[in-house]
Design an enzyme around this catalytic site. Sequence first.
Site, PDB file in Angstrom:
ATOM      1  N   TYR A  35       0.740  -1.394  -0.091  1.00 35.99           N
ATOM      2  CA  TYR A  35       0.077   0.115   0.059  1.00 35.99           C
ATOM      3  C   TYR A  35       0.852   1.372   0.156  1.00 35.99           C
ATOM      4  CZ  TYR A  35      -4.475  -2.410   0.786  1.00 35.99           C
ATOM      5  OH  TYR A  35      -5.493  -3.135   0.548  1.00 35.99           O
ATOM      6  N   GLU A  43      -8.042  -6.888   5.207  1.00 34.04           N
ATOM      7  CA  GLU A  43      -7.054  -7.894   4.777  1.00 34.04           C
ATOM      8  C   GLU A  43      -6.532  -8.699   5.965  1.00 34.04           C
ATOM      9  OE1 GLU A  43      -5.057  -5.960   1.747  1.00 34.04           O
ATOM     10  OE2 GLU A  43      -6.970  -5.356   0.887  1.00 34.04           O
TER      11      GLU A  43
END
Length: 402
Positions: free
Chosen positions: A94, A136
């Site tokens: 990310y 997640e």
Amino acid sequence: MTNEQKQLVKATVPVLREHGVLLTTHFYNRMFQFNPELKNMFNMGNQQNSKQQTALAMAVLAYAENIEDPSVLLPVVGNIGHKHTSLDIRPEHYTIVGNHLIASIQEVLGEAATPELVDAWTIAYNQLASLMSGHEQGLYKRHTEQKGGWTGWRPFVVKQKIVESAEITSFYLYPTDNGSVENHLPGQYISLRLFLPELQLLQPRQYSISSAPNGEYYRISVKREAGSQHPDGMISNRLHDYINQGDVVDLSAPAGTFVLNASSDLPKVFISGGVGQTPLLSMLENLISNKNNINVPITWVHGCRNEEVHAFKDKVAEISHVNSNINQHIFYEQLKETQNDKYEGWVDLEVLKDTILENETEYYICGPAPFIKKHYNFLIENGVQKSAIYFEEFGPASLQLN
């Protein structure tokens, strides 16, 4: 985020609507230039056909439109989270994506990307990344808590390779460590990773699990993409041409939110086109193996070009014969001779209207995007509630029906 920052993000909505794909295309080109190792994680076929760029543009637009209440995007976050864990995407990725996305906003918007706008989008992205990454991590944890579960990539051996039709072949995949495997939810998929010599890259692809949960193996049933040298079909064709019994492939744990509502004893209608029947087969096999579902009415509607390409034709016919609660209706574009419950042409639910339109019924649709949209709209127009319709589109999502 401050209200001013939220308004700055919302002010970019018109630009994202008109030029979103331009922005995401620039983003991917930039990211792969500076971090080429990430090409091993992304489906490069979807890069060439622009599906991934379009899907990301739609996601960024939806986030900007709902920046004041991102909670409305939780169903989308769930779907993307499953896809990300199936590709072994971790928090550090990310950071890389965020750096390139913010840089792309600056480079594409030019002078319009004021320091205040860049700061607002940086905070917005970090907020979204935190939400996604947290979700997640929960999915990864759930896998490790399951018997036979794992995270990341695990080697599996092909123990059987069975031709199901002129186009579709099944692969029975067992872990090389001889351990058990996590019981998937019927309808879920696994990611399979192979090295493609043509691209000199590892490439992942998602394939629906076509067998019922069993704790021992997964079965995937793969369609050959005839004459395709496009990256999108390279993995499927390589499986057909080069992967044989005894070969080893890497798999990630089962993922996906298109799953059978196993707690419900309502009638089920399964509607599939071509290889779209694979997740529905898992659901069907699971239902008939569960004694609690022995009396649940099931209608199986499937369409393909002809009998030669019709995979699992005999299997489903046998299931229907043995289980009186199951009825099947097959549509062939080319029908050699008229038979009971077989129709010429594309799947037409109007023909089955009196059979499938019952109150308190659940509908599961899988196939190409136009196939799903056509039958979803038919059901809605005929009074079926959106909450009773489940569907899955293969590849990056482009449909927004629910």
